[in-house]
Design an enzyme around this catalytic site. Structure first.
Site, PDB file in Angstrom:
ATOM      1  N   TYR A 142       4.206  11.507  -7.753  1.00 42.17           N
ATOM      2  CA  TYR A 142       5.054  12.646  -7.573  1.00 42.17           C
ATOM      3  C   TYR A 142       4.668  13.466  -9.020  1.00 42.17           C
ATOM      4  O   TYR A 142       5.895  14.532  -8.497  1.00 42.17           O
ATOM      5  CB  TYR A 142       6.211  11.603  -8.487  1.00 42.17           C
ATOM      6  CG  TYR A 142       7.473  10.603  -7.983  1.00 42.17           C
ATOM      7  CD1 TYR A 142       6.892   9.754  -6.712  1.00 42.17           C
ATOM      8  CD2 TYR A 142       8.687  10.470  -7.472  1.00 42.17           C
ATOM      9  CE1 TYR A 142       7.304   9.045  -6.209  1.00 42.17           C
ATOM     10  CE2 TYR A 142       9.432  10.116  -6.847  1.00 42.17           C
ATOM     11  CZ  TYR A 142       8.425   9.030  -5.781  1.00 42.17           C
ATOM     12  OH  TYR A 142       9.668   8.828  -5.045  1.00 42.17           O
ATOM     13  N   LYS A 189      -3.342  -1.400  -4.906  1.00 42.25           N
ATOM     14  CA  LYS A 189      -3.739  -1.053  -2.969  1.00 42.25           C
ATOM     15  C   LYS A 189      -5.753  -0.744  -3.828  1.00 42.25           C
ATOM     16  O   LYS A 189      -6.748   0.513  -3.617  1.00 42.25           O
ATOM     17  CB  LYS A 189      -3.303  -0.024  -2.798  1.00 42.25           C
ATOM     18  CG  LYS A 189      -4.157   0.238  -1.203  1.00 42.25           C
ATOM     19  CD  LYS A 189      -3.338  -0.829  -0.259  1.00 42.25           C
ATOM     20  CE  LYS A 189      -3.998  -0.974   0.832  1.00 42.25           C
ATOM     21  NZ  LYS A 189      -4.389  -1.787   2.443  1.00 42.25           N
ATOM     22  N   ASP A 221       0.772  -3.518   0.569  1.00 44.15           N
ATOM     23  CA  ASP A 221       0.722  -4.177   1.825  1.00 44.15           C
ATOM     24  C   ASP A 221       0.889  -5.394   1.892  1.00 44.15           C
ATOM     25  O   ASP A 221       2.575  -5.798   2.531  1.00 44.15           O
ATOM     26  CB  ASP A 221      -0.487  -3.531   2.730  1.00 44.15           C
ATOM     27  CG  ASP A 221      -1.923  -4.234   2.321  1.00 44.15           C
ATOM     28  OD1 ASP A 221      -1.854  -4.278   1.533  1.00 44.15           O
ATOM     29  OD2 ASP A 221      -2.503  -4.188   3.497  1.00 44.15           O
ATOM     30  N   ASP A 245       8.971   3.185  -5.500  1.00 40.28           N
ATOM     31  CA  ASP A 245       9.703   3.229  -5.322  1.00 40.28           C
ATOM     32  C   ASP A 245      10.659   2.890  -3.579  1.00 40.28           C
ATOM     33  O   ASP A 245      11.311   2.362  -3.634  1.00 40.28           O
ATOM     34  CB  ASP A 245       9.799   4.847  -4.730  1.00 40.28           C
ATOM     35  CG  ASP A 245      10.548   5.575  -3.926  1.00 40.28           C
ATOM     36  OD1 ASP A 245      11.763   5.413  -4.302  1.00 40.28           O
ATOM     37  OD2 ASP A 245      11.227   6.447  -3.035  1.00 40.28           O
ATOM     38  N   ASP A 249      13.473  -0.129  -2.409  1.00 35.25           N
ATOM     39  CA  ASP A 249      14.403  -0.208  -1.422  1.00 35.25           C
ATOM     40  C   ASP A 249      13.986  -1.643  -0.457  1.00 35.25           C
ATOM     41  O   ASP A 249      15.634  -1.804   0.105  1.00 35.25           O
ATOM     42  CB  ASP A 249      14.186   1.172  -0.713  1.00 35.25           C
ATOM     43  CG  ASP A 249      15.086   2.418  -0.917  1.00 35.25           C
ATOM     44  OD1 ASP A 249      14.869   2.595  -2.163  1.00 35.25           O
ATOM     45  OD2 ASP A 249      15.114   3.086   0.302  1.00 35.25           O
TER      46      ASP A 249
END
Ligand code: IPM
Ligand code: MN
Length: 355
Positions: A142, A189, A221, A245, A249
């Site tokens: 970001y 990751k 993942d 983020d 969701d």
């Protein structure tokens, strides 16, 4: 107690849900004898329209002198559909996070017994799930270097983290794990990304300081899969900005609706409380948006910014009671059941708390 709030309704459904949350805050202050002062300011598309800046200086000044910020949402399709626009509502939110030093975003995921049937996931999978996602909020892709090269035909965003940025968010995560079930999952990751390998290195070096916490590591993942396969596995999850983020969701479907997920952003200056749903422009002005995420954000505000546990608990009881009683907006009303307006839910909550 004296509360001085900055109210930032923002765009889309932001003003409607923040207005409900503010009424709830007023009611709580009345019940507990707290004195409340507040001022409102612009952020997002409405601020761009008014003065060309999505996070104007006077909005920042107001936030800096407030005890807490109650925020709605930013975003406007006018900007989404124009990839070349130089200024965007979202930049207002990002500037606010950076300038207020809000490096940690706490997003609790809880299930309500009356809503487990609403989740697209099986009842036995979601029932009883209760965990806290901690998302790093001022680093990563970001805020890393971004740009275009080769005449604009190549674009890049850089995921960058320093040891210090990682350490401060992990410290918070370990501390929250200590206060909960003492189980921390660090999501990264590290099999591919160097920044994730640094996260893991820092986390491993901190484990010895929290011997009671069971720490495990999960690739993002796999975490995306475990969230819907076995959400009860999680107690505290911590991760970098972009992964957080996306995963939060996803996690919102566990609770049954995105309209239920509240969040607190905390850091070096004033803390900010906001629903995780966005500005939902299609619903703006229709009085149909679910105000509960904003209301629960107000509960988090009492608990986190003012250490006022009873006040937070009263709001949570009112929310649970409204769900039990079926006083819900259309996103939660079952087939054939009556859906209430945003403002009607708000009024019901205030009446309940006045009883
Ligand atoms: C959120 C939102 C923001 C984000 C957007 C509006 C910039 O999706 O708070 O999760 O990506 O952080
Ligand atoms: Mn998001």
């Amino acid at each position: 107690m004296k509360l001085n709030l900055a109210i930032l309704p923002g765009d889309g459904i932001g003003p409607e849900v923040v207005s409900v949350a503010l009424n709830v805050v007023k009611k709580v202050c009345e019940r507990f004898g707290h004195s409340l002062t507040y001022d409102s300011a612009l952020v997002g598309a409405c601020a761009i329209d008014a003065c060309g800046d999505p996070y104007p200086e006077d909005t920042h000044a107001l936030c800096m002198k407030a005890d807490a910020v109650l925020f709605g949402a930013v975003g406007d399709p006018r900007f989404d559909n124009n990839p070349t626009s130089k200024v965007r509502p979202e930049q207002g939110l990002l500037a606010m996070r950076k300038k207020l030093g809000l490096y940690a975003n706490l997003r609790p995921v809880e299930t309500y017994p009356s809503l487990v049937g609403q989740s697209p996931l099986k009842e036995e999978v979601v029932s009883g799930a209760d965990f806290l996602c901690i998302r790093e909020l001022t680093g990563g892709m970001y805020f890393g270097e971004k740009g275009r090269k080769e005449n604009g035909t190549v674009a890049y965003d850089t995921c960058i983290y320093s040891t210090e940025e990682i350490r401060r968010i992990l410290k918070l995560a370990f501390e929250y794990a200590m206060r909960r079930q003492k189980h921390l999952t660090v999501v990264d990751k590290a099999n591919v990304l160097e920044s994730s390998r640094l996260w893991r290195e820092v986390a491993q070096s901190m484990e010895k300081d929290y011997p009671e916490v069971k720490t495990d590591y999960m690739f993002v993942d796999n975490a995306a899969m475990q969230l819907v396969r076995c959400p009860k596995f999680f107690d505290v999850m911590v991760t970098e900005n972009t992964f957080g983020d996306i995963l939060t969701d996803e996690a919102s479907v566990i609770a049954g609706s995105m309209g239920l997920l509240a969040s607190a952003s905390i850091g070096t200056h004033t803390s900010l409380f906001e629903p995780i749903h966005g500005s939902y422009p299609q619903a703006a002005g229709k009085d149909i948006a679910n105000p509960l995420a904003a209301v629960l954000s107000a509960a988090m505000m009492f608990e986190y910014a003012f250490n006022a546990k009873e006040e937070g608990a009263l709001i949570r009881r009112a929310v649970a009671a409204s769900l039990e009683a079926g006083i819900v907006t259309e996103d939660l009303a079952g087939k054939g059941a009556k859906a209430y307006k945003t403002s009607e839910v708000g009024k019901w909550l205030c009446d309940y708390m006045g009883r």
